[in-house]
Design a protein around this motif. Sequence first.
Motif, PDB file in Angstrom:
ATOM      1  N   SER A 180      60.079  37.795  52.874  1.00 41.97           N
ATOM      2  CA  SER A 180      59.607  39.121  53.285  1.00 41.97           C
ATOM      3  C   SER A 180      58.706  39.781  52.248  1.00 41.97           C
ATOM      4  O   SER A 180      58.090  40.808  52.533  1.00 41.97           O
ATOM      5  CB  SER A 180      60.807  40.035  53.572  1.00 41.97           C
ATOM      6  N   PHE A 181      58.623  39.207  51.054  1.00 41.57           N
ATOM      7  CA  PHE A 181      57.803  39.780  49.973  1.00 41.57           C
ATOM      8  C   PHE A 181      56.466  39.058  49.881  1.00 41.57           C
ATOM      9  O   PHE A 181      56.385  37.845  50.058  1.00 41.57           O
ATOM     10  CB  PHE A 181      58.546  39.654  48.644  1.00 41.57           C
ATOM     11  N   HIS A 182      55.411  39.826  49.595  1.00 40.90           N
ATOM     12  CA  HIS A 182      54.122  39.212  49.311  1.00 40.90           C
ATOM     13  C   HIS A 182      53.427  39.974  48.194  1.00 40.90           C
ATOM     14  O   HIS A 182      53.684  41.163  47.980  1.00 40.90           O
ATOM     15  CB  HIS A 182      53.223  39.194  50.557  1.00 40.90           C
ATOM     16  N   ALA A 183      52.554  39.274  47.485  1.00 45.92           N
ATOM     17  CA  ALA A 183      51.725  39.886  46.442  1.00 45.92           C
ATOM     18  C   ALA A 183      50.336  39.283  46.519  1.00 45.92           C
ATOM     19  O   ALA A 183      50.155  38.120  46.913  1.00 45.92           O
ATOM     20  CB  ALA A 183      52.330  39.651  45.055  1.00 45.92           C
ATOM     21  N   MET A 184      49.342  40.092  46.134  1.00 51.04           N
ATOM     22  CA  MET A 184      47.952  39.653  46.213  1.00 51.04           C
ATOM     23  C   MET A 184      47.163  40.319  45.089  1.00 51.04           C
ATOM     24  O   MET A 184      47.400  41.486  44.772  1.00 51.04           O
ATOM     25  CB  MET A 184      47.373  40.036  47.581  1.00 51.04           C
ATOM     26  N   ALA A 185      46.244  39.580  44.510  1.00 55.59           N
ATOM     27  CA  ALA A 185      45.406  40.130  43.446  1.00 55.59           C
ATOM     28  C   ALA A 185      44.015  39.525  43.540  1.00 55.59           C
ATOM     29  O   ALA A 185      43.855  38.360  43.909  1.00 55.59           O
ATOM     30  CB  ALA A 185      46.012  39.852  42.071  1.00 55.59           C
ATOM     31  N   GLU A 186      43.008  40.330  43.185  1.00 57.16           N
ATOM     32  CA  GLU A 186      41.628  39.846  43.186  1.00 57.16           C
ATOM     33  C   GLU A 186      40.846  40.552  42.086  1.00 57.16           C
ATOM     34  O   GLU A 186      41.025  41.755  41.844  1.00 57.16           O
ATOM     35  CB  GLU A 186      40.953  40.083  44.535  1.00 57.16           C
ATOM     36  N   TYR A 187      39.965  39.789  41.424  1.00 55.46           N
ATOM     37  CA  TYR A 187      39.089  40.330  40.376  1.00 55.46           C
ATOM     38  C   TYR A 187      37.647  39.976  40.709  1.00 55.46           C
ATOM     39  O   TYR A 187      37.331  38.829  41.053  1.00 55.46           O
ATOM     40  CB  TYR A 187      39.463  39.760  39.010  1.00 55.46           C
ATOM     41  N   LEU A 188      36.755  40.962  40.597  1.00 56.62           N
ATOM     42  CA  LEU A 188      35.327  40.772  40.893  1.00 56.62           C
ATOM     43  C   LEU A 188      34.491  41.129  39.677  1.00 56.62           C
ATOM     44  O   LEU A 188      34.745  42.137  39.003  1.00 56.62           O
ATOM     45  CB  LEU A 188      34.903  41.665  42.064  1.00 56.62           C
ATOM     46  N   ASP A 189      33.500  40.311  39.396  1.00 51.06           N
ATOM     47  CA  ASP A 189      32.510  40.606  38.360  1.00 51.06           C
ATOM     48  C   ASP A 189      31.127  40.386  38.962  1.00 51.06           C
ATOM     49  O   ASP A 189      30.786  39.268  39.362  1.00 51.06           O
ATOM     50  CB  ASP A 189      32.707  39.708  37.140  1.00 51.06           C
ATOM     51  N   TYR A 190      30.322  41.452  39.051  1.00 51.93           N
ATOM     52  CA  TYR A 190      29.011  41.399  39.696  1.00 51.93           C
ATOM     53  C   TYR A 190      27.970  41.878  38.691  1.00 51.93           C
ATOM     54  O   TYR A 190      28.078  42.982  38.137  1.00 51.93           O
ATOM     55  CB  TYR A 190      29.000  42.291  40.933  1.00 51.93           C
ATOM     56  N   THR A 191      26.940  41.062  38.433  1.00 53.06           N
ATOM     57  CA  THR A 191      25.903  41.402  37.461  1.00 53.06           C
ATOM     58  C   THR A 191      24.554  41.551  38.156  1.00 53.06           C
ATOM     59  O   THR A 191      24.049  40.603  38.765  1.00 53.06           O
ATOM     60  CB  THR A 191      25.795  40.328  36.372  1.00 53.06           C
ATOM     61  N   ASN A 192      23.990  42.748  38.077  1.00 52.31           N
ATOM     62  CA  ASN A 192      22.627  42.993  38.556  1.00 52.31           C
ATOM     63  C   ASN A 192      21.656  42.725  37.418  1.00 52.31           C
ATOM     64  O   ASN A 192      21.735  43.356  36.347  1.00 52.31           O
ATOM     65  CB  ASN A 192      22.461  44.446  39.012  1.00 52.31           C
ATOM     66  N   ASP A 193      20.748  41.792  37.626  1.00 52.90           N
ATOM     67  CA  ASP A 193      19.695  41.527  36.644  1.00 52.90           C
ATOM     68  C   ASP A 193      18.524  42.465  36.934  1.00 52.90           C
ATOM     69  O   ASP A 193      17.921  42.403  38.009  1.00 52.90           O
ATOM     70  CB  ASP A 193      19.226  40.077  36.728  1.00 52.90           C
ATOM     71  N   THR A 194      18.209  43.344  35.977  1.00 52.17           N
ATOM     72  CA  THR A 194      17.123  44.301  36.175  1.00 52.17           C
ATOM     73  C   THR A 194      16.151  44.216  35.017  1.00 52.17           C
ATOM     74  O   THR A 194      16.450  43.657  33.951  1.00 52.17           O
ATOM     75  CB  THR A 194      17.669  45.737  36.276  1.00 52.17           C
ATOM     76  N   THR A 195      14.985  44.801  35.204  1.00 51.33           N
ATOM     77  CA  THR A 195      13.977  44.799  34.146  1.00 51.33           C
ATOM     78  C   THR A 195      14.413  45.638  32.956  1.00 51.33           C
ATOM     79  O   THR A 195      13.906  45.466  31.853  1.00 51.33           O
ATOM     80  CB  THR A 195      12.647  45.336  34.695  1.00 51.33           C
ATOM     81  N   ALA A 196      15.385  46.552  33.183  1.00 54.34           N
ATOM     82  CA  ALA A 196      15.885  47.384  32.091  1.00 54.34           C
ATOM     83  C   ALA A 196      17.102  46.770  31.399  1.00 54.34           C
ATOM     84  O   ALA A 196      17.607  47.320  30.430  1.00 54.34           O
ATOM     85  CB  ALA A 196      16.242  48.769  32.623  1.00 54.34           C
TER      86      ALA A 196
END
Length: 433
Positions: free
Chosen positions: A304-320
Amino acid sequence: MLPAQANNEAMADLLKVLRDKGTISAEDYNMLKNAAAADQEKTEAAQAEVKKQVAEATADMPKITTDGKIKVESRDGAWSFQPIGRVMWDAIDSDADDLADDAQGTELRRARLGFSGSIYDWGYKFEADFAGGDASIKDAYVSYGNKFSNGVRYGVKMGQSHVPFGLNTKISSKYMSFMDRPLFADTDWSPARQSGVVADLAADDYRWTFSAGLTNGGLSGGETTDNGSTFAARASFVPYMASKNQLIQIGAGYLTRGGGDGFDDDQRVVSHIDNTKPLELVVAPSADDGSDAFTIDAMAIFGSFHAMAEYLDYTNDTTAGDIDTTGYAIEAGYFLTGESLKWKKGYTSGITPKSKYGAWQIAARFENMEIDEISGNATSGDEADKFTLGLNYYPTKNTRLMLNYDKITDLKIDGVSRDEEPSALKFRAQAFW
């Protein structure tokens, strides 16, 4: 009417009683018993003939399933057709805590209609959302799937379908433990659906899966508007499985997006009707050199028990310079009435209450989303911590009532820490088919 067998057994018992009491002679008893046996043989023969005639008459008729859905399919399984849809109605009381005006009201969050089916090894699906007043295309694809000789499944989807990337983004809104996904999910940081081609490989029992897709943005007006392409891939495997109610799954995804289209996304923090979107990132097309992202996730189900985890890393490459956006979410849930979160093909699916009185579930989640601050970019430097408490009641396997409480415990806007702690109390009534 009692079955013929039951009638004959009752007659035999009655004849025995009459014989034992001397009401009828032994000779009469044997005669009547033999007559009853002959009648039984005739009845059974007639029943067998009727069954044969019914089978022959319905041999070419389709099979219709009505257990929680309406599905029409051929007897040999060569083709199928199923209408699909969902309705989600929300009532929300949001306290912005002086960050903006409070928001109270109701919302038709989702109102979808569509259909899906198969023709031999080919499949199709179309679903549109009418909640906003105009139709918004969700799924619209043609697919093909089969198995290799070693049992490994393979398939391909052509059209608009899910981007193979994040776990929380891919899990259907019908089955989420909370009314809203984590802050980073189902956004440009973790896109949900785009138009293109997605290929899949999976073990026969889905203990491992791999998907990869090349897409070109979402459909709008029947076509995509983005010029850059997105490549995404996701894999999952189950290192431990005693049963579908006792397992641990690990997953990971990678995404890369071409430059030139720009990046513009913003997020409300406690409800879908908030009057402000404090988490924001804007990159002009002229400054956009593309993006790269990865996600890792884990899911565990133990009864009856559940666990969930998620990690996100998003990199925008910009001229700055690079702008890094990170986010994570950790949740846990428990069914008070003994049910178990349903694991299906590497994701979650619906549950069936054990009792006619329905099923009850409690859940909690903590999450964070942070957008790097970069010199000269006034829209970056945002961050939020949030926790959510949820109570779910499932009257049937196709209906659910949800109650959520969301609260921001730490907020930063444009690099400046804020004292406001917005919160919201939210209710949802949903049905799907």
